[in-house]
Design an enzyme around this catalytic site. Sequence first.
Site, PDB file in Angstrom:
ATOM      1  N   TYR A 251       0.844  -1.196   0.000  1.00  0.00           N
ATOM      2  CA  TYR A 251       0.000   0.000   0.000  1.00  0.00           C
ATOM      3  C   TYR A 251       0.875   1.239   0.000  1.00  0.00           C
ATOM      4  O   TYR A 251       1.913   1.289   0.656  1.00  0.00           O
ATOM      5  CB  TYR A 251      -0.881   0.002   1.251  1.00  0.00           C
ATOM      6  CG  TYR A 251      -1.638   1.295   1.466  1.00  0.00           C
ATOM      7  CD1 TYR A 251      -2.944   1.429   1.022  1.00  0.00           C
ATOM      8  CD2 TYR A 251      -1.038   2.384   2.107  1.00  0.00           C
ATOM      9  CE1 TYR A 251      -3.645   2.617   1.198  1.00  0.00           C
ATOM     10  CE2 TYR A 251      -1.731   3.576   2.287  1.00  0.00           C
ATOM     11  CZ  TYR A 251      -3.037   3.690   1.835  1.00  0.00           C
ATOM     12  OH  TYR A 251      -3.708   4.860   2.007  1.00  0.00           O
TER      13      TYR A 251
ATOM     14  N   GLU B 160      -3.702   7.580  -3.808  1.00  0.00           N
ATOM     15  CA  GLU B 160      -3.626   6.288  -3.139  1.00  0.00           C
ATOM     16  C   GLU B 160      -3.398   5.171  -4.146  1.00  0.00           C
ATOM     17  O   GLU B 160      -4.116   5.076  -5.141  1.00  0.00           O
ATOM     18  CB  GLU B 160      -4.938   6.048  -2.377  1.00  0.00           C
ATOM     19  CG  GLU B 160      -4.864   4.901  -1.393  1.00  0.00           C
ATOM     20  CD  GLU B 160      -6.130   4.810  -0.529  1.00  0.00           C
ATOM     21  OE1 GLU B 160      -6.004   4.689   0.697  1.00  0.00           O
ATOM     22  OE2 GLU B 160      -7.234   4.853  -1.097  1.00  0.00           O
TER      23      GLU B 160
END
Lengths: 417, 290
Positions: free
Chosen positions: A137, A225
Amino acid sequence: MNVHEYQAKALLRKYGVPVPRGSKVGSAEEAEAVARELATPVVVVKSQIHAGGRGAGALVADSEEAARVFESHLAREGLPKHDKPGGVRLAKTPEQAGEFAASMLGNLLVTRQTGPSGREVRQVLIEEGCDIARELYLSMLLDRSTGRNLLMASTEGGMEIEKVAEESPEKIFRVSVDPAVGLRDFQARRLAFGLQIPAEKIGDAVKFFKALYHAYVDLDGSLLEINPLVQTGAGDLLALDAKISFDDNALFRHPEVRELRDENEEDPKERRAAEFDLSYIALDGNIGCMVNGAGLAMATMDIIHHHGGEPANFCDVGGGATTEKVAEAFKIILSDRNVQAVFINIFGGIMQCDVLAQGVVEASKQVGVTIPLVVRLEGTNVEQGKKIIAESGLDIITGLDMADGAKKAVEAARAAA
Amino acid sequence: MSILLSAKSRVVTQGLGGTGKFHLKGCREYGTQMVAAVRPGKGGSEWEGVPIYDTVADAVEKQGVDVSVIYVPPPGAADAIMEAADAGIPLIVCITEGIPAADMVEVKRFLDSSGSRLIGPNCPGIITPGQAKVGIMPGYIHQPGTVGVISRSGTLTYEAVHQLTQLGVGQSTCIGIGGDPIIGTGFVDALALYNEDPGTEAVIMIGEIGGNAEQEAAAWIKENMNKPVAAFIAGKTAPPGKRMGHAGAIISGGKGTAEEKIEALEGAGIKVAPSPAELGVTLVAAMKAA
């Protein structure tokens, strides 16, 4: 402002961030053709809507089914899984890619983020399948407490970062960027080591992170993101998904970003409000609100709720609203068919009460208001404002103060329901 | 007594467009010393008796200004703040709404190495009732007194002040700290000033959803504050993921909700008004309990 995944990836590619090969398509035929061209053992067919949770979402044919599936399978955690196809699927042949695209296009995709109404899928992204060794991530965002941008990474890819932060905060790595010098190599390396990137690939990771930082800063992002960021079998990093939100306040200097706006993803009332520089957000209740100032507008929603009612919208007409702007706001509020009463709560500072009153009276006459209207005025030129309303001949209920106005609006809506 | 602003303050206006002119007049009528304005290229002229300078540094040199109020539109606002700081102005009040967050990241960094304090941006300004007002709030609702008011919102501050004045409770100084994600003076900074001010007996603090400034303030109050504090948090009914007007008012990833903030404040012994109609009475109750 948000954009679709395919648009975010196209932007990132320009900045040198590695993303999978692929194209956005609008029909099954195109999907098949793109899949054939990619010529990988599998291709991924991804619904393009502005909401997360697509893979676990459900494709449905109509809004009734969407609401039903949402309530029984997606509304909260712990519900049983649904048996509908999801919004992201792996196709083994070009024909299958076409089939999957056809099953998505024109249908509604309901996910835990879309709410019960779901979103219509109007385009799909066809991408090469990747050999995924690890899912990580990565995100870039503004850290309000330091006033600096923050690059955040985690070894737990594919999971919601909020959940990781709660359950295993030690798996999250952060670096804060000094705006005077930008993201430095040592910081990017620190993240890469935290993510356990193999030594020979650290240089690539540093390049990846810095490219991402440049895209974020250059484009005035407010959130970027990459979830998941994947490491392939060969050890390469790839942005498998990408989400970018842009700072609305900076759009004036990014015409190229403004063009990416997809009006289909926005509430038509919110879109019309934006054209008139009004801040409007549609909600589920039946009491329309018109207020000046964001804080007072939120507080007005709260006080309606406090007295047992439900607000139909957030609406801030701003400080220097003109008669036309007020009239337009009023029309937008009334165009919501759930609205059974309207509460206008104004504390005039820069906004003058007489201007507000004039706008409301004009709009009421134009559209012919048939539902109860409660007005509470206070502040600059309040007497002139009250006089305009009193002499308008319109049937307007006066709120003596905020609480009195809210109570009267709740009662009026109840009587009308 | 008061904090930051008094009858002695000498104010320069940066950004003399329609809005700037309108409020320069309003502040002057209130009694504030509005002694200079800055408009690059118009130095040497004047507007309604107010001398205009090319640079803030000139205004400081010629008029001894110690406060700047900024109405410059968003594309040039960050630059205006930095110019004021560079000229050594101790108090900079930025009213401008809509400054890009990236510009404020740079401003914040720039201010770190200056001696200036920034209030705002995207705020109504600051007023010490009966002495001076710098900003866009309606002066007449205020009354001199001993309650400090700090708020992220503009009109909701007016609501609080109005309720206090109606109850016969005057204010020492009222500060709108602004609704953006990055602001100059935060709750904790302002609380610390009120805590030290002999003219302030109690403080009402008005927050809203988004970020965690209220939680930080709650923790600070618990440790340091020796005066009663009442609070209100706007946005209990706001849905997540939607920006409620202010760029800073957004619940993201389940964080920054009104519930979290209210819990933190109550946990620190602060009385929280259950409804925005009870701001005044909650503060009075907090003072009585103290």
